[in-house]
Design an enzyme around this catalytic site. Sequence first.
Site, mmCIF file in Angstrom:
data_model
loop_
_atom_site.group_PDB
_atom_site.id
_atom_site.type_symbol
_atom_site.label_atom_id
_atom_site.label_comp_id
_atom_site.label_asym_id
_atom_site.label_seq_id
_atom_site.Cartn_x
_atom_site.Cartn_y
_atom_site.Cartn_z
ATOM 1 N N MET A 1 -11.990 -3.985 28.505
ATOM 2 C CA MET A 1 -10.721 -3.915 27.771
ATOM 3 C C MET A 1 -9.634 -3.419 28.703
ATOM 4 O O MET A 1 -9.615 -2.234 29.092
ATOM 5 C CB MET A 1 -10.852 -3.015 26.537
ATOM 6 C CG MET A 1 -11.584 -3.739 25.405
ATOM 7 S SD MET A 1 -11.926 -2.752 23.926
ATOM 8 C CE MET A 1 -10.341 -2.103 23.503
ATOM 9 N N GLN B 1 -14.507 -7.772 37.407
ATOM 10 C CA GLN B 1 -14.091 -8.963 36.651
ATOM 11 C C GLN B 1 -12.887 -9.627 37.311
ATOM 12 O O GLN B 1 -11.867 -8.983 37.580
ATOM 13 C CB GLN B 1 -13.743 -8.617 35.200
ATOM 14 C CG GLN B 1 -13.591 -9.910 34.377
ATOM 15 C CD GLN B 1 -13.173 -9.687 32.931
ATOM 16 O OE1 GLN B 1 -12.147 -9.083 32.678
ATOM 17 N NE2 GLN B 1 -13.954 -10.203 32.003
ATOM 18 N N CYS C 1 -9.152 -14.454 28.220
ATOM 19 C CA CYS C 1 -7.888 -13.746 28.015
ATOM 20 C C CYS C 1 -6.871 -14.650 27.309
ATOM 21 O O CYS C 1 -6.571 -15.746 27.782
ATOM 22 C CB CYS C 1 -7.331 -13.267 29.359
ATOM 23 S SG CYS C 1 -5.785 -12.365 29.156
ATOM 24 N N LYS D 1 -17.431 -14.723 30.856
ATOM 25 C CA LYS D 1 -17.070 -14.271 29.507
ATOM 26 C C LYS D 1 -16.124 -15.296 28.909
ATOM 27 O O LYS D 1 -15.076 -15.598 29.498
ATOM 28 C CB LYS D 1 -16.420 -12.895 29.571
ATOM 29 C CG LYS D 1 -16.001 -12.381 28.213
ATOM 30 C CD LYS D 1 -16.145 -10.874 28.134
ATOM 31 C CE LYS D 1 -15.740 -10.358 26.774
ATOM 32 N NZ LYS D 1 -14.303 -10.514 26.526
ATOM 33 N N ASN E 1 -20.532 -11.110 21.066
ATOM 34 C CA ASN E 1 -19.429 -10.142 21.047
ATOM 35 C C ASN E 1 -18.414 -10.499 19.958
ATOM 36 O O ASN E 1 -18.204 -11.664 19.654
ATOM 37 C CB ASN E 1 -18.761 -10.134 22.437
ATOM 38 C CG ASN E 1 -17.457 -9.371 22.482
ATOM 39 O OD1 ASN E 1 -16.409 -9.936 22.774
ATOM 40 N ND2 ASN E 1 -17.496 -8.093 22.174
ATOM 41 N N ARG F 1 -13.879 -2.750 21.054
ATOM 42 C CA ARG F 1 -13.077 -1.802 20.279
ATOM 43 C C ARG F 1 -13.930 -0.820 19.479
ATOM 44 O O ARG F 1 -13.578 0.348 19.322
ATOM 45 C CB ARG F 1 -12.132 -2.572 19.348
ATOM 46 C CG ARG F 1 -11.058 -3.348 20.105
ATOM 47 C CD ARG F 1 -10.416 -4.396 19.223
ATOM 48 N NE ARG F 1 -11.400 -5.357 18.759
ATOM 49 C CZ ARG F 1 -11.199 -6.240 17.792
ATOM 50 N NH1 ARG F 1 -10.041 -6.264 17.180
ATOM 51 N NH2 ARG F 1 -12.153 -7.080 17.439
HETATM 52 C C1 LIG Z 1 -6.849 -4.160 24.472
HETATM 53 C C2 LIG Z 1 -7.883 -5.210 24.863
HETATM 54 C C3 LIG Z 1 -8.052 -5.534 26.189
HETATM 55 C C4 LIG Z 1 -9.009 -6.494 26.576
HETATM 56 N N1 LIG Z 1 -9.190 -6.770 27.893
HETATM 57 C C5 LIG Z 1 -10.146 -7.658 28.282
HETATM 58 C C6 LIG Z 1 -10.403 -7.915 29.666
HETATM 59 O O1 LIG Z 1 -9.797 -7.323 30.579
HETATM 60 N N2 LIG Z 1 -11.353 -8.843 29.968
HETATM 61 C C7 LIG Z 1 -12.054 -9.515 28.995
HETATM 62 O O2 LIG Z 1 -12.902 -10.350 29.323
HETATM 63 N N3 LIG Z 1 -11.832 -9.273 27.686
HETATM 64 C C8 LIG Z 1 -10.920 -8.364 27.317
HETATM 65 N N4 LIG Z 1 -10.733 -8.089 25.975
HETATM 66 C C9 LIG Z 1 -11.617 -8.706 24.969
HETATM 67 C C10 LIG Z 1 -12.827 -7.784 24.668
HETATM 68 O O3 LIG Z 1 -13.663 -7.672 25.805
HETATM 69 C C11 LIG Z 1 -13.658 -8.324 23.494
HETATM 70 O O4 LIG Z 1 -14.100 -9.610 23.827
HETATM 71 C C12 LIG Z 1 -12.860 -8.382 22.177
HETATM 72 O O5 LIG Z 1 -12.133 -7.188 21.971
HETATM 73 C C13 LIG Z 1 -13.798 -8.597 20.977
HETATM 74 O O6 LIG Z 1 -14.815 -7.648 20.946
HETATM 75 P P1 LIG Z 1 -14.741 -6.298 20.027
HETATM 76 O O7 LIG Z 1 -14.540 -6.752 18.603
HETATM 77 O O8 LIG Z 1 -16.073 -5.635 20.266
HETATM 78 O O9 LIG Z 1 -13.577 -5.511 20.504
HETATM 79 C C14 LIG Z 1 -9.790 -7.144 25.581
HETATM 80 C C15 LIG Z 1 -9.600 -6.810 24.235
HETATM 81 C C16 LIG Z 1 -8.670 -5.855 23.854
HETATM 82 C C17 LIG Z 1 -8.507 -5.513 22.388
#
Ligand SMILES: Cc1cc2nc3c(=O)[nH]c(=O)nc-3n(C[C@H](O)[C@H](O)[C@H](O)COP(=O)(O)O)c2cc1C
Length: 318
Positions: free
Chosen positions: A8, A68, A98, A139, A199, A224
């Site tokens: 994240m 990453q 992203c 991812k 995920n 999250r």
């Molecule tokens: C604030 C934020 C930043 C994120 N940054 C990345 C990132 O740098 N690389 C990535 O592959 N996914 C990123 N994601 C996606 C998360 O890795 C994840 O796939 C997504 O939040 C869903 O999973 P969760 O419901 O467990 O949060 C980000 C998500 C959020 C909310």
Amino acid sequence: MKIQLAPMEGVFDSVTRDIFSQIGGFDHFVTEFIRVSAHLLPSSVFYRYCPELHNQGRTRHGDPVFVQLLGSDYELMALNAERAVDLGAPGIDLNFGCPAKRVNQHEGGARLLQEPERVEGVVSAVAKRVGSRVPVTAKVRLGYENKDHCVDIAKAAENGGATHLTVHARTKIEGYKPPAHWHYIAKMKRAISIPVYANGDIWTVEDAKRCLALSECENLALGRSAFSNPSLALEIKSQLLTVPAPSPGLSWQDLSGHWLPYFIETTRQTYSDQFALHRTKQWTKNLGRQFPEALDVFESIKRSQKLQELSSVLTFRD
Ligand SMILES: Cc1cc2nc3c(=O)[nH]c(=O)nc-3n(C[C@H](O)[C@H](O)[C@H](O)COP(=O)(O)O)c2cc1C
């Protein structure tokens, strides 16, 4: 079952990874994404995103931290991956999820899901360069506008040489809107033979059970939810595995008495007081989802301008 901390950006930095690694339940970590757009990045950039490179790419507790990368230029991605591995990265994770407009306009992140052959191209270029030395993982989301090509996307990652795939069960267009469509991950998993990490929206142990059943996966990635409940991975493992993990979960006392003070002290030492202030507001707000006491703390610190003002509500070395 393996559980990965989902990356994240702006949230899970080296301090947070250190804390989550100490708390336990996670098998590996991934840095925030490093954008590869024009050139071979200097080593300093890799060390900034992944200070763990000073420790052979591992947290102090010993868990691997994959670097990453996000980008679409095959050769540049391969070159930068090679540099990260030369510096000690124990794995490379490639970001195809992203949703940010600016990133997608520059042909990065989820934009490549519209052309699975480009996903394969990036994975293949990186895997050819560093795949004999470290795992290369990908991812993805279920698609960009729709889910029609989710299986092609999974096959593209596998054909390119990815050693595992993490799937955030939404399209780019769906952003972060619930629900996550876990059953689509099963379609992807059935088409490939590499391990898949499911995920998206796994907030509780019950969610984890349902997600594992619907996605037909053995592995999970938590983002999250881990931020609001740092022991969720431990709780999932201790309830779903036959050999229970030793710790059932964290209490608010554990967090307020130990982890939050540790977080503040380590963040200010690693970055700055102002950054520690910002991050403490961010974390207490998110912890409020699981711990009502954290919301009270957030309410009383949200207007604080100086880190020192937090010492009336949270104990840390001032
Ligand atoms: C604030 C934020 C930043 C994120 N940054 C990345 C990132 O740098 N690389 C990535 O592959 N996914 C990123 N994601 C996606 C998360 O890795 C994840 O796939 C997504 O939040 C869903 O999973 P969760 O419901 O467990 O949060 C980000 C998500 C959020 C909310």
